[in-house]
Design a protein around this motif. Structure first.
Motif, PDB file in Angstrom:
ATOM      1  N   TYR A   1     -74.006  99.363 -39.284  1.00  0.00           N
ATOM      2  CA  TYR A   1     -72.628  98.911 -39.436  1.00  0.00           C
ATOM      3  C   TYR A   1     -72.479  97.409 -39.183  1.00  0.00           C
ATOM      4  CZ  TYR A   1     -71.401 103.870 -39.260  1.00  0.00           C
ATOM      5  OH  TYR A   1     -71.305 105.206 -39.517  1.00  0.00           O
ATOM      6  N   GLY A   2     -73.515  96.787 -38.634  1.00  0.00           N
ATOM      7  CA  GLY A   2     -73.443  95.361 -38.363  1.00  0.00           C
ATOM      8  C   GLY A   2     -73.101  95.016 -36.930  1.00  0.00           C
ATOM      9  N   HIS A   3     -73.458  95.888 -35.986  1.00  0.00           N
ATOM     10  CA  HIS A   3     -73.152  95.607 -34.580  1.00  0.00           C
ATOM     11  C   HIS A   3     -73.799  94.292 -34.130  1.00  0.00           C
ATOM     12  CE1 HIS A   3     -72.188  99.903 -34.741  1.00  0.00           C
ATOM     13  NE2 HIS A   3     -71.455  99.718 -33.659  1.00  0.00           N
ATOM     14  N   PHE A   4     -75.044  94.053 -34.567  1.00  0.00           N
ATOM     15  CA  PHE A   4     -75.700  92.811 -34.153  1.00  0.00           C
ATOM     16  C   PHE A   4     -74.929  91.597 -34.676  1.00  0.00           C
ATOM     17  CE2 PHE A   4     -78.418  89.256 -35.366  1.00  0.00           C
ATOM     18  CZ  PHE A   4     -78.839  88.856 -34.104  1.00  0.00           C
ATOM     19  N   CYS A   5     -74.539  91.630 -35.924  1.00  0.00           N
ATOM     20  CA  CYS A   5     -73.817  90.494 -36.514  1.00  0.00           C
ATOM     21  C   CYS A   5     -72.481  90.278 -35.821  1.00  0.00           C
ATOM     22  CB  CYS A   5     -73.612  90.727 -38.008  1.00  0.00           C
ATOM     23  SG  CYS A   5     -75.151  90.807 -38.957  1.00  0.00           S
ATOM     24  N   ARG A   6     -71.801  91.353 -35.501  1.00  0.00           N
ATOM     25  CA  ARG A   6     -70.531  91.243 -34.787  1.00  0.00           C
ATOM     26  C   ARG A   6     -70.724  90.518 -33.456  1.00  0.00           C
ATOM     27  NH1 ARG A   6     -68.552  96.485 -31.809  1.00  0.00           N
ATOM     28  NH2 ARG A   6     -70.405  95.814 -30.635  1.00  0.00           N
TER      29      ARG A   6
END
Length: 363
Positions: free
Chosen positions: A144-149
């Motif tokens: 889901y993009g937790h790292f990018c968030r």
């Protein structure tokens, strides 16, 4: 993580969801499991040596779908790989309802616990971009993009993009965590994205791939000159992992297909024009070893009953075992936390953690 956290609440909505997909699961295994596997290899997929040994065998450690899985080790280069490897049909079956669907909420709850680790990863880039931030950063296997968030807190002016094969990457863009979503397999998408990124990150992605060398080729293709590739993977040379065998969480069968020793990865990066500029071992350790050393046997003893790949008729004895584990799970989790903290301290002191992280620059 505790057994309690791993158990989704059996709401009417979940019960209806299970009923709707039960027939599909039954049809998948009606003719056996052979179609879920490719023919066994007789050589190492990394160095092609025929000197192989069985490393361990395991069932499905989390969901307890049917099947037995074998990891083999190469005596020549140390590479560890699943053999026979899951076919594409097998990957679809065993990934289904793990990261999304029935299991999605539990896995995402685990991702939410990783913010400190994500910030530590993103912080490494400060020394390589001291003046101007990276313009475009793609996170491969982003979910889901937790790292990018989380990384955006340190890099607010960077364009964060995610690449993944599942629908989650598109939902990550809808949530506003990703500026762009690339859905598909990296080797297929790489030619159209060649030379566009200042940073490519792969956090616990490479072990899921069928051909990690091809993935490294593709990652190098994405980078601009001077760009940074950041990789974090389980450490197959972990002494703890070898001692506890299949109860070491990073072996995670059947999803993890390849385990690359640090020396092999360093050599592979150099062969692709990528110069290692930073290596992190002890500090990259993830504090889960003792937690899952307790949780995995409990989940094996008392898997969540009523899942669509299990019998529709719930054995009363199985239900009682599950309820017993739900009660003792939180206590067992709390009891091992002092050991977990000690394990983490030792990993930091000795540089022998359960993961390692490498940053390499394209030259």
């Amino acid at each position: 993580m505790t057994a309690e956290a791993d158990a989704p609440e059996m709401t009417p909505e979940l019960a209806a969801q299970i009923a709707a997909i039960r027939a599909k699961y039954a049809a998948d295994v009606a003719n056996g499991l052979d179609h879920f596997f490719e023919p066994p290899r007789t050589t190492c997929p990394w160095c092609f040596s025929s000197k192989l040994r069985t490393h361990l065998t395991s069932g499905d450690q989390i969901q307890h779908k049917p099947g037995r899985f074998t990891l083999m080790a190469c005596r020549s280069c140390g590479h560890i790989f699943q053999n026979p490897r899951l076919s594409l049909e097998g990957l679809e079956y065993y990934y289904r309802d793990f990261y999304d669907g029935i299991g999605g909420a539990q896995v995402e709850a685990g991702f939410e616990l990783g913010k400190d680790g994500n910030l530590a990863r993103a912080q490494h880039l400060k020394q390589f971009f001291p003046a101007d931030p990276p313009r475009r950063w793609v996170d491969v296997g982003t979910g889901y993009g937790h790292f990018c968030r989380d990384a955006r807190e340190l890099w607010p002016d960077t364009r964060f993009e995610g690449l993944d094969m599942g629908v989650s990457v598109e939902e990550g863009k809808e949530r506003g965590w990703l500026d762009e979503a690339h859905r598909g397999f990296l080797p297929e998408l790489a030619p159209g994205l060649a030379g566009q990124f200042d940073v490519v990150s792969m956090h616990h992605y490479l072990e899921h791939t069928r051909d990690p060398r091809l993935e490294l080729d593709s990652a190098a293709m994405l980078l601009r000159k001077g760009g940074i590739l950041m990789i974090e993977v389980p450490n197959p040379e972990s002494i703890f992992g070898r001692v506890v065998g299949r109860w070491w969480f990073p072996w995670l069968q059947p999803q993890h297909l390849n385990f690359v020793p640090r020396g092999n990865l360093m050599q592979a990066l150099r062969h692709r024009g990528l110069t290692p500029v930073l290596e992190v071992r002890g500090e990259s350790h993830i504090p889960v070893d003792f937690t899952f050393l307790v949780a995995l046997p409990m989940l094996w003893f008392a898997p969540y009953p009523g899942m669509p790949w299990m019998s529709e008729d719930i054995d009363p004895a199985q239900q009682k075992r599950f309820e017993r584990v739900l009660k003792i799970g939180p206590k067992a989790h709390a009891a091992v936390q002092p050991l977990e903290k000690l394990r983490t301290k030792l990993a930091h002191v000795t540089d022998r953690g359960n993961t390692y992280r490498v940053l390499a620059r394209k030259v």
